[in-house]
Design an enzyme around this catalytic site. Structure first.
Site, mmCIF file in Angstrom:
data_model
loop_
_atom_site.group_PDB
_atom_site.id
_atom_site.type_symbol
_atom_site.label_atom_id
_atom_site.label_comp_id
_atom_site.label_asym_id
_atom_site.label_seq_id
_atom_site.Cartn_x
_atom_site.Cartn_y
_atom_site.Cartn_z
ATOM 1 N N ASP A 309 0.880 -1.165 0.000
ATOM 2 C CA ASP A 309 0.000 0.000 0.000
ATOM 3 C C ASP A 309 0.923 1.223 0.000
ATOM 4 O O ASP A 309 2.104 1.120 0.332
ATOM 5 C CB ASP A 309 -0.871 -0.030 1.261
ATOM 6 N N LYS A 310 0.409 2.369 -0.379
ATOM 7 C CA LYS A 310 1.258 3.567 -0.406
ATOM 8 C C LYS A 310 1.215 4.331 0.913
ATOM 9 O O LYS A 310 2.206 4.409 1.633
ATOM 10 C CB LYS A 310 0.850 4.505 -1.551
#
Length: 633
Positions: A309-310
């Site tokens: 995920d960022k």
């Protein structure tokens, strides 16, 4: 009797060893008539715990290694080989003692955690300070902690400032500076300062309690190799008993048959895998990495594709509002105030950034929203001050049929190309403005990802609900193999499943509620513990308590080292038994010498596993020393 033997195993082992040394000593002193009796006594003292275990396993219809040793010791007594019977019983008991001690040592990280658990708390009740057992602290209580005190529960600071040693939670030795609004964890210690917190999680719900529970469960969990070896031992042990009978039938040499029986005991083979697994898990716990069991460790070592995920994972997860754009007749402060009230219901990092910006401008929300509807991966809608607010990304605007004027779309695109995430805000169904939010990339991200590539990762991919421009900027700077933007939680989970179907072994790392489905879908789920949510921590197989990607790299390297260590122990144990059996049949290995070599192999397997306790210690020390220099400067 069983309880007494278990509690006094060390004393029994060393007393039997003392008698074994006394036997030749009395012979040298001219009392050779006492020698057989001393050896028989040593055999009985060392052999009784083994015989009791053998009886217990036979009652469960399991033909274990203790049964083989008991038969061998009795056989040696019958043929008058008192030295061999005493040596065999003592060496096996000593090997068992070493195994127990080693497992205790590798679990020392858990014991040190438990020892740090606070027993009391000072709280404010009825307008006065009272000290109560930590079990009596309730959620909502105001707790006070001074310099040197232990934080008894999880909560947020309402007043004060302090440096906290969070090594028990995060594995990080450098004290963390905490101030009003920051979250603190039970089990951490105040180096200097004074804080007052509002208790949020108490008792077994605290992060500290969950860590202890997770490590306990993990160290009881077995790898696939361990499970196979346990099944193998159930077949191997009676098979060896049958072969020893065959050896006697063919040679009529009872001594040879007994020797064959003892030497074939797979002691090193049985303990090699669990000792390595427990040592590896202990190393992780000591360094703020919770690996939930041997099987998770084994799967992690096979990972070839990383999916991140960022926000909050590759980036710091502490974004800041860089610009507020308003439309129609709205003022920036008015829109910020309304949006902050609505976002108090959100756990998302971007929502927190809006709330924090409002607080910094003296517009702290004074009341919460009503009629809230959180749309995972898109945003939320809520009633605030009699108005209906819709706050989120473009998908949420389109889903609610809220038009975005061309000039607004143009401005938003420019902000996104500059590396910002744009959060649109609509009031009563009409676009009122948007917030530009930027989230910096973690300093250690590039180095950690490069290290994981060197250790065997083939592909690194980023999945995010953020816009394409922001995602591309992060992916380019970190040199990722691919990225996919504007995804919903179910899109992330579906992408992970497709990778698995293509034959990849996938690890998914994230920290939010929206990451939980993808974490659960992956072969290995990795959660960022400090800033992460409970659901992602519970779903994940690996939890990074310090939110550091270098911990991720350490966990991956540790998993490979642990499985490599298990294979080394298995190979060495099998090789030793095979060589000894061949020596017995050729007449070059005898009972006492063979048992000595056998127990030496057990010790060597244990020592090899113990190397994992200090795995990568030099590199981590260098990193911590480097951080300390930075702090001092």
């Amino acid at each position: 009797m069983i309880g007494f033997i278990h509690q006094n195993q060390k004393s029994i082992t060393f007393f039997a060893g003392f008698l074994l040394i006394m036997a030749p000593a009395v012979a040298i002193m001219g009392y050779s008539g006492l020698r057989p009796f001393i050896l028989i006594a040593a055999t009985f003292i060392a052999g009784l715990p083994i015989a009791i275990k053998a009886f217990q396993t036979l009652r469960m219809k399991v033909f274990g290694i203790e049964t083989l040793v008991t038969i061998a010791v009795l056989g040696a007594l019958l043929i008058g080989e008192y030295t061999e019977s005493a040596v065999v019983a003592f060496l096996f008991l000593f090997g068992d003692y070493l195994e127990v001690r080693t497992l205790e040592k590798t679990r020392s990280s858990l014991k040190s955690l438990a020892d740090m658990a606070p027993q009391e708390a000072t709280i404010l009740r009825g307008g006065s300070r009272v000290t109560v057992p930590v079990e009596e602290v309730a959620a909502g209580d105001r707790v006070m902690i001074r310099t040197g005190g232990k934080v008894p529960v999880d909560g947020r600071i309402v007043t004060g400032q302090a440096l906290l040693n969070e090594a028990a939670i995060t594995g990080e030795s450098i004290p963390a500076s905490k101030k009003a609004g920051d979250r603190v964890f039970g089990g951490t210690v105040i180096d200097t300062g004074y804080i007052e917190i509002i208790a949020e999680k108490v008792g077994d719900d605290t992060t500290f309690a969950k860590i202890i529970e997770l490590v306990e469960e993990a160290q009881e969990s077995k790898t696939k190799t361990e499970k196979f070896l346990n099944k193998f031992a159930g077949i191997y042990t009676p098979g060896i008993a049958g072969l020893s009978v065959l050896v006697y039938a063919l040679t009529r040499d009872f001594h040879l048959a007994i020797t064959f029986l003892v030497i074939a005991c797979p002691g090193a083979l049985i303990i090699g895998a669990p000792v390595s697994s427990v040592a590896g898990i202990g190393n992780g716990a000591k360094n703020g990495v919770l690996v939930k069991g041997g099987e998770a460790m084994e799967r992690f070592a096979e990972v070839d594709t990383l999916v991140f995920d960022k926000t909050g994972t590759l980036t710091k997860g502490k974004p800041e509002v860089t610009d507020i754009k308003v439309f129609r007749s709205y003022q920036k402060e008015d829109l910020l105030r309304l949006a902050a009230q609505a976002e108090t219901a959100s756990e998302h990092h971007l929502g927190r950034a809006i709330v924090q910006e409002a607080k910094s401008r003296g517009l702290a929300p004074k009341q919460g929203p009503k009629d809230i509807d959180v749309i995972k991966g898109s945003g939320l809608t809520a009633a605030v001050e009699g108005r209906r607010l819709t706050i989120g990304n473009r998908k949420l605007m389109h889903a609610n049929k809220i038009a975005i004027p061309p000039e607004a779309e143009t401005y938003a695109a420019e902000r996104e190309k500059a590396g910002n995430t744009v959060i649109f805000a609509a009031v009563d169904g009409k676009l009122a403005g948007f917030f530009s939010i930027a989230d910096p990339i973690r300093e250690e991200a590039a180095a950690a990802l490069a290290q994981m590539r060197r250790n065997g990762i083939n592909s690194i991919i980023m999945l995010t609900g953020d816009n394409r421009y922001t995602a591309e900027r992060v992916a380019t700077r970190l040199g990722l193999d691919a990225f996919h933007a504007e995804l919903l939680p179910e899109d992330k989970a579906a992408f992970v499943k497709r990778l698995k179907q293509q034959g990849h072994v996938v690890a998914m790392a994230g920290d939010g509620v929206n990451d939980a489905p993808a974490i659960a879908a992956a072969d290995i789920g990795v959660a960022m513990g400090e800033g992460g949510t409970d659901i992602s921590m519970e779903t994940a197989d690996v939890v990074l308590m310090n939110d550091k990607l270098m911990q991720f790299s350490h966990a991956y390297s540790l998993s490979k080292a642990t499985i490599r260590n298990i294979k080394q122990n298995t190979f060495f144990a099998v090789g030793t038994v095979a060589a000894l059996l061949l020596g017995v049949l050729m007449g070059s290995v005898h009972l006492a010498s063979g048992m000595f070599i056998h127990e030496a192999s057990v010790l060597l397997v244990i020592l090899n596993a113990m190397r994992l306790i200090g795995f990568d210690r030099k590199r981590m020390r260098r990193e911590k020393e480097g951080k300390l220099v930075c702090v001092q400067e």
